[in-house]
Design a protein around this motif. Structure first.
Motif, PDB file in Angstrom:
ATOM      1  N   TYR A   1     -28.402 -72.239 113.290  1.00  0.00           N
ATOM      2  CA  TYR A   1     -29.756 -72.797 113.401  1.00  0.00           C
ATOM      3  C   TYR A   1     -30.506 -72.640 112.095  1.00  0.00           C
ATOM      4  O   TYR A   1     -30.070 -71.932 111.189  1.00  0.00           O
ATOM      5  CB  TYR A   1     -30.526 -72.140 114.557  1.00  0.00           C
TER       6      TYR A   1
ATOM      7  N   GLY B   1     -32.306 -63.518 113.516  1.00  0.00           N
ATOM      8  CA  GLY B   1     -31.137 -62.662 113.739  1.00  0.00           C
ATOM      9  C   GLY B   1     -30.719 -62.486 115.172  1.00  0.00           C
ATOM     10  O   GLY B   1     -29.660 -61.942 115.449  1.00  0.00           O
ATOM     11  N   GLY B   2     -31.562 -62.914 116.125  1.00  0.00           N
ATOM     12  CA  GLY B   2     -31.109 -62.958 117.511  1.00  0.00           C
ATOM     13  C   GLY B   2     -31.176 -61.660 118.280  1.00  0.00           C
ATOM     14  O   GLY B   2     -30.735 -61.594 119.417  1.00  0.00           O
TER      15      GLY B   2
ATOM     16  N   ASN C   1     -29.297 -62.937 121.241  1.00  0.00           N
ATOM     17  CA  ASN C   1     -29.568 -64.292 121.729  1.00  0.00           C
ATOM     18  C   ASN C   1     -30.349 -65.074 120.682  1.00  0.00           C
ATOM     19  O   ASN C   1     -31.544 -64.863 120.504  1.00  0.00           O
ATOM     20  CB  ASN C   1     -30.359 -64.217 123.048  1.00  0.00           C
ATOM     21  N   HIS C   2     -29.657 -65.968 120.014  1.00  0.00           N
ATOM     22  CA  HIS C   2     -30.298 -66.704 118.926  1.00  0.00           C
ATOM     23  C   HIS C   2     -31.159 -67.857 119.448  1.00  0.00           C
ATOM     24  O   HIS C   2     -30.813 -68.488 120.442  1.00  0.00           O
ATOM     25  CB  HIS C   2     -29.243 -67.267 117.980  1.00  0.00           C
TER      26      HIS C   2
ATOM     27  N   THR D   1     -23.703 -68.015 112.557  1.00  0.00           N
ATOM     28  CA  THR D   1     -22.992 -66.823 113.014  1.00  0.00           C
ATOM     29  C   THR D   1     -21.846 -67.304 113.906  1.00  0.00           C
ATOM     30  O   THR D   1     -21.782 -68.489 114.230  1.00  0.00           O
ATOM     31  CB  THR D   1     -23.913 -65.910 113.843  1.00  0.00           C
TER      32      THR D   1
ATOM     33  N   ALA E   1     -23.763 -68.926 116.939  1.00  0.00           N
ATOM     34  CA  ALA E   1     -24.880 -69.871 116.842  1.00  0.00           C
ATOM     35  C   ALA E   1     -25.052 -70.384 115.423  1.00  0.00           C
ATOM     36  O   ALA E   1     -24.558 -69.776 114.462  1.00  0.00           O
ATOM     37  CB  ALA E   1     -26.172 -69.200 117.289  1.00  0.00           C
TER      38      ALA E   1
ATOM     39  N   GLU F   1     -23.014 -60.355 112.802  1.00  0.00           N
ATOM     40  CA  GLU F   1     -23.952 -60.690 113.879  1.00  0.00           C
ATOM     41  C   GLU F   1     -24.218 -59.510 114.814  1.00  0.00           C
ATOM     42  O   GLU F   1     -25.338 -59.266 115.226  1.00  0.00           O
ATOM     43  CB  GLU F   1     -23.362 -61.859 114.679  1.00  0.00           C
TER      44      GLU F   1
END
Lengths: 376, 376
Positions: free
Chosen positions: A13, A140-141, A158-159, A8, A11, A234
């Protein structure tokens, strides 16, 4: 081993879906932090820790500090976040610490939010232990907690550094939880993956029996849908809204039953049926497509029934967070595998679709599952 | 009208320092939101609102919703954030709302954090009403609240859309608050702006009398130092640490006096003196430079005195948030206008410097200012 990379603007991961991840946890965390020393703090529930602590601890030379959050949606509140933060501070956690969210959706949401705000942000890892958390909430954070005024009204995007979904854990899930979690996978199929939908039609027996290979396939495909949507939006300014398919009426059902009678996935299942009725009444989908969708949702039931009038449910949709600005946005199917956002749904239309859903429920009544609520 | 532009990796915004900003607030907010309609919510204290509500309301066609946070550091807690969030939700605030932090440091920190987490983030504007908030806390995006375990232990890096520092407000400040706030300006001079330091030496009478032109000059120069540092190190991984000059011992003094006896700026003043003694004992600065620094700090006094032994203060420094990893980091002056980060300060050294500061205090005793604590 399926590894899905999520990138995104803020981030990047990996989401790893495999058997045996817990047993190699320490090495995996070291890899994530690139060898930089860190102090691990595990946030979990007493039940999960009771089942899995031996496997987790086996890989650590020094035992991580464990903080407990009691199970249940009632603990998804700022008071829990404050208590956990206070425990972190007392234990000397600093910006070189790493939080590990080890549990279902509530644990993941609370821990992700705690990581966002403790010392203005420390890293964390998600280890989801329910099917719902593996296919949906851990990816998805989105993190946060509830207010009295509504669910998820405070929180943070917040991922995590990584999501580690150990499919071994699924074998210990109660069948009702497995079935409810699979409703989010059906949703993933409806909104964006016709192949997943078809796979779930053709392999229902194996999946519902908990066959590891079939479940891993479903989890992986579901996560791919979510990761793909989140990568494209995001902050939920557009596309990401499609993940709310079935959730507007679903949330209303949860609110009408005080979040106690149905599992989240069950409410989403009923909500998806209502949305399908809406799509059919607008001729966005064919009768045959509508029949297939409803049949698959019921195939992964029984969904617990509940008592609420259509009028009550429709009234509750207007207080839904997504609809505060006054217009009713709905995600409606346009085929199996595609949806569109419709912003002009009228109250009578919605009432009729909700009535149809309730009529169907009366034909397929299952005993209510009495269990604590799981979050999406 | 001085406008300072602050650009960080995550945000870009202006800090405007001028007279009469309150009277034109509505138009300024419209410009910030580029004409997009928004609902304003003001968070303020009853005292500030009592003094300034007429000026603020005059520019709005429709009165903004006002939420109150009682004054004082005791209210800088998650419980206040939850209560404000609940009030926002009840009033129908959504992502098209705009929060306005109208008050001192506590209001700014709490509101900035509320904006960071309400519905996972809504925009906000800072209107600082104390000198300390204008020169320091409203700029840089640090927001948050206290835990029992320590100050500012939960929070967020969250920049406002703009900072509007109306210098008219400074005329109503109690003299002790003005003097205490000016200690942060002296700090700005010591760490990065020798000209500001000299200006404060040469214009002390006018500044302390509250002369508008002189104060505007000092506020603007102080904000420029802070903005420059933050632009180079938003997340406090290096350079930004220099803003903590005088704060390690300062925080220890505040903790030793339960945050009740001294204004934050006064504690920073004493802490700066201790840091200057440390710098002198290490021969980082000359005797003449040390004398000038200490003379200027005292010139903007009297700083309230307090009772605490050097041993107690030194012990408290090791629980400071910045020093949790075990080593004692200090910002020490290397001239007037430059500092360096020193990581090997020993306990005996620190004890000696603290003793020197306490000896100086005994020579310059002022009666304690009994007032509520202001935050930095």
């Amino acid at each position: 081993m399926p590894v899905i990379s999520l990138k995104t603007p803020s981030a990047a991961y990996d989401i790893t879906i495999a058997s045996g991840l817990l047993r190699t946890l320490s090495a995996r965390l070291n890899k994530l932090t690139k060898g930089k020393p860190f102090r691990p703090f595990i946030v979990t529930s007493p039940e999960i820790w009771g089942l899995w602590h031996k496997q987790v601890l086996a890989s650590f030379k020094e035992a991580p500090t464990v903080l407990f959050l009691p199970s249940g949606e009632a603990h998804k509140r700022l008071a829990s976040v404050e208590s956990l933060a206070q425990q972190l501070a007392t234990a000397g956690a600093d910006r070189d610490s790493l939080l590990i969210a080890f549990g279902g959706g509530v644990i993941g949401d609370v821990t992700g939010f705690l990581a966002a705000i403790y010392m203005r942000g420390i890293p964390y890892v998600q280890i989801p232990t329910t099917l719902l958390a593996q296919v949906d909430s851990s990816v998805g954070g989105k993190t946060g907690v509830n207010l009295v005024a509504g669910k998820n009204l405070v929180g943070s995007f917040n991922h995590p550094l990584a999501v580690l979904a150990d499919t071994d854990i699924l074998a210990t899930l109660p069948p009702a939880q497995l079935r409810a979690g699979l409703q989010e996978s059906i949703k993933a199929g409806i909104i964006r993956n016709a192949k997943l939908f078809k796979y779930m039609e053709q392999n229902a027996d194996a999946i519902l029996k908990g066959d590891a290979k079939a479940l891993t396939h479903v989890v992986t495909a579901s996560v791919r849908v979510k990761a793909d949507v989140v990568a494209n939006d995001e902050r939920e300014s557009g596309l990401r809204m499609i993940l709310n398919y079935g959730h507007t009426i679903g949330h209303a059902i949860e609110a009408a039953t005080s979040y106690k009678q149905l599992l989240h996935g069950e409410a989403v299942g009923w909500g998806s049926i209502a949305a399908t009725h809406l799509g059919l009444s607008r001729k966005l989908i064919t009768q045959a497509q509508s029949d297939r969708i409803i049949a698959l949702i019921l195939r992964y039931g029984p969904l617990s029934s509940f008592k609420a009038t259509a009028a009550k449910l429709v009234a509750l949709t207007s207080s839904d967070k997504k609809n505060r600005s006054g217009t009713l946005s709905f995600i409606l199917p346009t085929s199996i595998g595609t949806v569109k956002i419709v912003r002009d749904v009228t109250q009578p239309e919605l009432l009729a679709a909700t009535e149809s859903m309730l009529a169907l429920m009366r034909q397929h009544t299952a005993a209510p599952v009495v269990t604590r609520k799981r979050k999406r």
